[in-house]
Design a protein around this motif. Structure first.
Motif, mmCIF file in Angstrom:
data_model
loop_
_atom_site.group_PDB
_atom_site.id
_atom_site.type_symbol
_atom_site.label_atom_id
_atom_site.label_comp_id
_atom_site.label_asym_id
_atom_site.label_seq_id
_atom_site.Cartn_x
_atom_site.Cartn_y
_atom_site.Cartn_z
ATOM 1 N N ASP A 119 0.896 -1.151 -0.106
ATOM 2 C CA ASP A 119 0.242 0.209 0.050
ATOM 3 C C ASP A 119 0.828 1.002 -0.003
ATOM 4 O O ASP A 119 1.480 1.703 0.838
ATOM 5 N N GLY A 122 -0.435 6.578 -2.000
ATOM 6 C CA GLY A 122 -1.422 7.333 -1.167
ATOM 7 C C GLY A 122 -1.615 8.651 -1.227
ATOM 8 O O GLY A 122 -2.095 9.418 -0.407
ATOM 9 N N PRO A 123 -1.764 9.236 -2.585
ATOM 10 C CA PRO A 123 -1.940 10.709 -2.850
ATOM 11 C C PRO A 123 -3.465 10.890 -2.508
ATOM 12 O O PRO A 123 -4.466 10.101 -2.543
ATOM 13 N N ASN A 124 -3.864 12.241 -2.298
ATOM 14 C CA ASN A 124 -5.295 12.641 -2.027
ATOM 15 C C ASN A 124 -5.820 13.334 -3.441
ATOM 16 O O ASN A 124 -5.291 14.204 -3.685
ATOM 17 N N HIS A 159 -3.753 3.169 -3.166
ATOM 18 C CA HIS A 159 -4.720 3.628 -1.846
ATOM 19 C C HIS A 159 -5.066 5.068 -2.102
ATOM 20 O O HIS A 159 -4.640 5.679 -1.031
ATOM 21 N N GLY A 161 -6.470 8.634 -1.557
ATOM 22 C CA GLY A 161 -7.259 9.390 -0.735
ATOM 23 C C GLY A 161 -8.438 9.930 -1.180
ATOM 24 O O GLY A 161 -8.230 11.204 -1.747
ATOM 25 N N ASP A 328 -9.464 1.935 6.182
ATOM 26 C CA ASP A 328 -8.270 1.251 6.530
ATOM 27 C C ASP A 328 -8.739 -0.299 6.863
ATOM 28 O O ASP A 328 -8.215 -1.410 6.322
ATOM 29 N N TYR A 346 2.588 -1.241 4.422
ATOM 30 C CA TYR A 346 2.217 0.169 4.423
ATOM 31 C C TYR A 346 3.235 1.169 4.480
ATOM 32 O O TYR A 346 3.999 1.077 5.187
ATOM 33 N N GLN A 352 2.406 8.774 11.219
ATOM 34 C CA GLN A 352 0.854 7.900 11.234
ATOM 35 C C GLN A 352 1.020 6.725 11.755
ATOM 36 O O GLN A 352 0.219 5.709 11.871
ATOM 37 N N PHE A 356 -1.688 3.086 12.737
ATOM 38 C CA PHE A 356 -1.383 1.782 12.212
ATOM 39 C C PHE A 356 -1.216 0.785 13.092
ATOM 40 O O PHE A 356 -1.734 -0.187 13.131
HETATM 41 N N1 ARG Z 1 -3.738 9.385 1.816
HETATM 42 C C1 ARG Z 1 -2.920 9.429 3.126
HETATM 43 C C2 ARG Z 1 -2.350 10.460 3.371
HETATM 44 O O1 ARG Z 1 -1.973 11.332 2.557
HETATM 45 C C3 ARG Z 1 -1.898 8.228 3.039
HETATM 46 C C4 ARG Z 1 -2.700 6.775 2.841
HETATM 47 C C5 ARG Z 1 -1.637 5.727 3.561
HETATM 48 N N2 ARG Z 1 -2.430 4.303 3.451
HETATM 49 C C6 ARG Z 1 -3.444 3.990 4.168
HETATM 50 N N3 ARG Z 1 -3.601 2.879 3.900
HETATM 51 N N4 ARG Z 1 -3.896 4.697 5.108
HETATM 52 O O2 ARG Z 1 -2.014 10.803 4.564
#
Ligand code: ARG
Length: 588
Positions: A119, A122-124, A159, A161, A328, A346, A352, A356
């Motif tokens: 994973d 992880g872009p938003n 994954h 966001g 998640d 991950y 973070q 997790f």
């Molecule tokens: N989109 C999240 C961020 O920008 C990161 C995602 C990481 N992966 C996950 N499974 N939570 O912080």
């Protein structure tokens, strides 16, 4: 192929046993006195107590039993009890010849491939891709390639966001600007437009504007939260806007990641977890795993052995909205249903970590994942500027990834253009390739968990521990091989013979470590170990190159052996940069 270090250890184990000592003392390591030996064994020292003997006596006994060894040409017992080892030249050449004729360069693939989900990225969605997401992409891509090289079955999942508050913000701002759009008319019955009501450029402006407004204006914020809630609960018009946002952003993301040479097998996102949330929550409630705490639904995850407070994992807010932990966990439900992974890795910002810890514990405690599923959090540090603060543009803003890549390519172009013999177009293309190596190697050469300083001048230098230096070395080898062939000589079927000089032997000893390094980099999920290795390897090659006439060598047999060594060195370097996620140009 067996690793060289294991082959040596086996011979030592035999010798320990023959001399009447336990095999377990026969541990071999690389020498920390390369001036004296190549490998060493300190087992005599470790055994002294058990056998009530001076270590040197044990060492002498072992050395006596190593006479006639096939892989060692020199073994010495040295005070107080070291066993110093040098490899036999012919044995080394033989080993390298086997490597050269093996497609996997001597790497032993795992016997039982694991199903691994990585994973990363992880872009938003709808926020510009900035350097903060660079590390996840670079490290994750490398870990994926390393695992694949070891023979595992790996799926890389981006994954996205794509299900959070930022979507509500965009919807709210869009409604302010264009309230007449059909998405906001609850009575609308027709088909929504196919075209998005914004471009990627506009989208990237809408989000920060909305986010700024929400911070100042409580009513606006409430509305954005409500819009998020409606979207997550299937509001028709908002879902249509969401689809537009996704289409516009995902094609932009694909372009950006392609420029980085990063590729995902799965383009799933938080939104894909939605379908699994209601059943999951239902079950967690029914089986008593989750309970209401101050209005929110939570899972307790603290354990007796905790030394610091681990708060419960929140899975539903009092207003019914889901949270980061909810998506998640539901994503784990989906992954277990679809792929039954043995391992999930991950690759996420180390800040973070607590999230997790909570999610991993919750997943195991509630049976969302089987106990044996190996969950790994590969947390990375921050990419800082030279001032030691998180990397920014010169103006102090958030650096867009696209701009960073372009800036580095420009820097590289200037350097290449200085002594350029190639056409403009090729120089531009090469600058891109080398620039990418500068960015990726600059990142990957640091242990992932550490913060590092993104230093453009250092990373783009052709000297020192940099990507361009490694590429320069590969290009140098390619050029020698081309010249050799231009003389009408063939590079097919060449074999190495025992080293003719000291720098050649040193290079050979580096090359043969390849399988060990790759295996170790996988076990520790540590691309930086591959960087450290190829830096040593490139240095060993360059020393050999400076001390040896290769193309001018008159002894044909010797020259052939050199060329065979060059070919193997090149293959090993190429395989290593491939798992780091970049490649070498033809010339530079
Ligand atoms: N989109 C999240 C961020 O920008 C990161 C995602 C990481 N992966 C996950 N499974 N939570 O912080």
């Amino acid at each position: 192929m067996k690793k060289m270090i294991d082959l040596i250890a086996e011979e030592l184990a035999e010798a320990f046993e023959k001399a009447g000592y336990d095999r377990s003392y026969a541990k071999v390591t690389l020498s920390n006195r390369p001036d004296l030996c190549e490998y060493q064994c300190n087992g005599a020292m470790a055994g002294a107590k058990a056998y009530h003997k001076a270590p040197i006596m044990i060492a002498n006994d072992v050395v006596e039993n190593l006479k006639g060894s096939k892989c060692l040409s020199e073994v010495n017992a040295v005070n107080p009890g070291f066993i110093n080892l040098k490899l036999d030249k012919e044995y080394v050449a033989d080993y390298l010849n086997q490597m050269g004729s093996d497609e996997k360069l001597g790497l032993e693939e795992v016997e039982e491939p694991k199903m691994i989900v990585i994973d990363y990225g992880g872009p938003n969605v709808a926020k510009p891709l900035h350097v903060g997401h660079l590390r996840s992409a670079i490290i994750g891509e490398s870990v994926k390639r390393i695992a694949r090289k070891m023979g595992h079955k790996v799926l890389g999942d981006i994954h996205l966001g794509d299900w959070g508050y930022q979507m509500g913000l965009i919807i709210t701002e869009l409604k302010e600007r264009q309230p007449e759009l059909p998405y906001f008319d609850d009575a609308f019955e027709g088909d929504y437009p196919k075209e998005a009501p914004f471009t990627i450029g506009e989208l990237e402006e809408i989000y920060p504007t909305a986010s700024g407004k929400a911070k100042e204006d409580d009513a606006y914020r409430e509305e954005a939260l409500h819009a998020t809630y409606l979207l997550q609960n299937g509001h028709k018009g908002y879902t249509a806007i969401w689809n537009h946002i996704m289409n516009v952003s995902v094609s932009d993301l694909k372009k950006n990641y392609a420029n980085l040479n990063v590729g995902f097998d799965l383009w799933k996102g938080e939104s894909d977890a939605q379908a699994y949330i209601p059943d999951m929550i239902e079950r967690l409630k029914k089986e008593g795993h989750a309970h209401i705490d101050e209005g929110a639904l939570v899972i307790d995850v603290k354990e007796e052995t905790d030394t610091k407070e681990i708060p419960p994992c929140m899975i539903q807010k009092s207003d019914g909205a889901s949270l980061y932990g909810t998506t998640d966990l539901a994503t784990m439900v989906q992954r277990e249903a679809d792929y039954k992974p043995d391992k999930i890795i991950y690759v996420v910002d180390k800040r973070q970590e607590l999230h997790f810890v909570q999610v991993f514990r919750a997943a195991k405690k509630t049976g969302i994942l089987p106990q044996e599923t190996d969950l790994k959090f590969l947390g990375f540090g921050t990419m800082n500027g030279k001032d030691g603060k998180p990397f920014k543009t010169r103006e102090g803003g958030v650096m867009r990834l696209e701009d960073l890549i372009a800036e580095i390519a420009e820097e590289m172009y200037k350097k290449i253009a200085e002594n350029r013999t190639v056409a403009e177009e090729e120089a531009r293309e090469t600058a891109k390739i080398v620039g990418l190596s500068a960015i990726k190697y600059g990142d990957l050469s640091n242990q992932a968990s550490k913060d590092y300083v993104f230093d453009v001048d250092r990373f783009t230098s052709f000297e020192g521990n940099t990507g361009p230096y490694i590429l320069y070395t590969i290009v140098r080898i390619k050029s020698i091989l081309n010249k050799y062939q231009a003389e009408g000589k063939s590079v097919e079927g060449l074999r190495l013979s025992g080293a003719h000089n000291e720098s050649e032997k040193a290079l050979m000893l580096e090359v043969l470590k390849y399988n060990e390094v790759m295996e170790n980099a996988y076990e520790e999920l540590a691309p930086h170990k591959i960087c450290a290795y190829i830096y040593d390897l490139a240095n060993a090659f360059n020393r050999f190159y400076h001390e040896t006439k290769i193309l001018a060598e008159e002894d044909e047999a010797k020259q052939k052996s050199y060329i065979a060594l060059l070919m193997l060195t090149k293959q090993v370097l190429e395989s290593c940069i491939d798992v780091l996620g970049f490649e070498a140009p033809e010339r530079m």
